[in-house]
Design an enzyme around this catalytic site. Structure first.
Site, short mmCIF file in Angstrom:
data_model
loop_
_atom_site.label_atom_id
_atom_site.label_comp_id
_atom_site.label_asym_id
_atom_site.label_seq_id
_atom_site.Cartn_x
_atom_site.Cartn_y
_atom_site.Cartn_z
N SER A 126 95.80 25.59 7.71
CA SER A 126 96.08 26.45 8.85
C SER A 126 94.78 27.08 9.34
CB SER A 126 97.13 27.50 8.45
OG SER A 126 97.73 28.08 9.59
N ASP A 282 105.30 19.42 10.94
CA ASP A 282 104.44 20.58 11.21
C ASP A 282 104.27 20.72 12.72
OD1 ASP A 282 102.50 22.53 11.41
OD2 ASP A 282 101.18 21.67 9.89
N HIS A 311 105.02 23.03 8.16
CA HIS A 311 103.84 23.87 7.91
C HIS A 311 104.02 24.76 6.68
CE1 HIS A 311 99.97 25.25 9.37
NE2 HIS A 311 100.33 26.50 9.19
#
Length: 335
Positions: A126, A282, A311
């Site tokens: 991320s 994701d 995610h």
């Protein structure tokens, strides 16, 4: 948690952050050659200790073999942030910081605190992965390997929109926001609750909520509402609103290249060996986009991780996800 004092730190914007500090943790010991260093930056709203569960004996990140550094980043206390910086830079007056500022501070931590000038691997996911790309481009002669997982060198358009509409705007639109001069963070709990609810809707894949799957039940919740309250509100409500806004803006504006340079040309300058990994489902950093980044990096391999968590797999919520991500980390360390 340790603190590295950076002094008066000049930001990429040209502003100075006086008395800047960077929080960090370490695991393991430096070897004699000081070349067994792994840097593992954290992500939006997550203090470094959130990553501790990925470190352990007989795991890829084994502290008996590697010296593992988990640095924080600006905007996330206890590193310098709006919530802990004194006037005149407190709260909404905190200067705009960048991913580049984070990485420069992290490199100084290694060089000045530990006399480290070679890094075996930088990995993260991320916003941590955005920092990984910055490391690869800014300090490519120092870093041997990088592993950006579920991330990008700059957020793709959908993710930039997500950072603004799901994370930033619910906070700044809260009637108690008051331009960031609220009396206490709890006054903006309504805005943070809306961030939590927006995250619950958009961060996991839609299949996460299918009646036939009820993945949330495997996490110990008895309903979708229980999952939203227990997981998402539990993550966002303790945050300081100004801190969150600074981090979201920093991530949204991340760009590791020169003005006018194409992303393909930027990634063509990456020197370290790269393992680029992405998670199915994701929404923030889809596999097809991450695969394209890998194709533009001269020495890169792409890995896709199949997960029902999308995610959220980076939270290590299932044994399958932990094993798959460990396998990617092991390959990045040894490949």
């Amino acid at each position: 948690m340790n603190l590295f004092e950076l002094g008066d730190f000049q930001l990429a914007s040209g502003a100075t952050l006086p008395g800047a500090r960077l929080a960090y943790q370490t695991f393991g010991e430096l070897n004699a050659a000081k070349d067994n260093v792994v840097v593992f930056p954290t992500f939006l709203g997550a203090p470094a200790e959130v990553l501790n569960g990925w470190i352990g004996e007989n795991r890829p990140l084994d502290p008996r073999k590697y010296f593992i550094v988990l640095p924080g980043h600006f905007g996330l206390a206890p590193s310098s942030a709006p919530s802990n910086t004194p006037a005149p830079l407190a709260g909404p007056d905190f200067p705009a910081v960048s991913i580049a500022d984070d990485v420069v501070a992290q490199q100084r931590l290694l060089a000045e605190r530990f006399d480290v000038h070679e890094v075996h691997l930088v990995l993260g996911w991320s916003i941590g992965a955005i920092q990984v790309y910055e490391w690869a481009l800014r300090f490519g002669d120092v870093v041997r390997r990088v592993a950006p997982i579920a991330g990008a060198p700059t957020p793709p358009p959908w993710t930039k929109l997500w950072l603004r509409t799901v994370v930033e705007e619910p906070i700044t639109a809260d009637p108690n926001w008051n331009g960031g001069t609220y009396a206490e963070a709890a006054a903006v709990s309504g805005g943070l609750t809306r961030v939590a609810h927006g995250s619950a809707l958009t961060a996991p894949p839609r299949t996460f909520y299918y009646d036939s799957a009820e993945v949330w039940r495997n996490l110990g919740f008895d309903s979708v509402d229980g999952f939203v309250a227990g997981f998402w509100e539990g993550f966002w409500l303790p945050q300081d609103p100004n801190d969150v806004v600074v981090q979201a803006r920093k991530a949204r504006t991340a760009w590791p290249g020169a003005d006018g340079e194409s992303l393909r040309d930027v990634l063509g300058r990456v020197k370290p060996k790269a393992t680029v990994a992405a998670l199915t489902g994701d929404n923030l950093f889809p596999p097809d986009e991450c695969r394209q980044y890998a194709e533009w990096i001269p020495s890169a391999e792409f890995r896709q991780i199949d997960s029902i968590f999308g995610h959220l797999a980076t939270f290590g919520l299932s044994e399958q996800d932990v094993k798959a991500i460990d396998d990617v980390i092991r390959h990045a360390l040894e490949g």
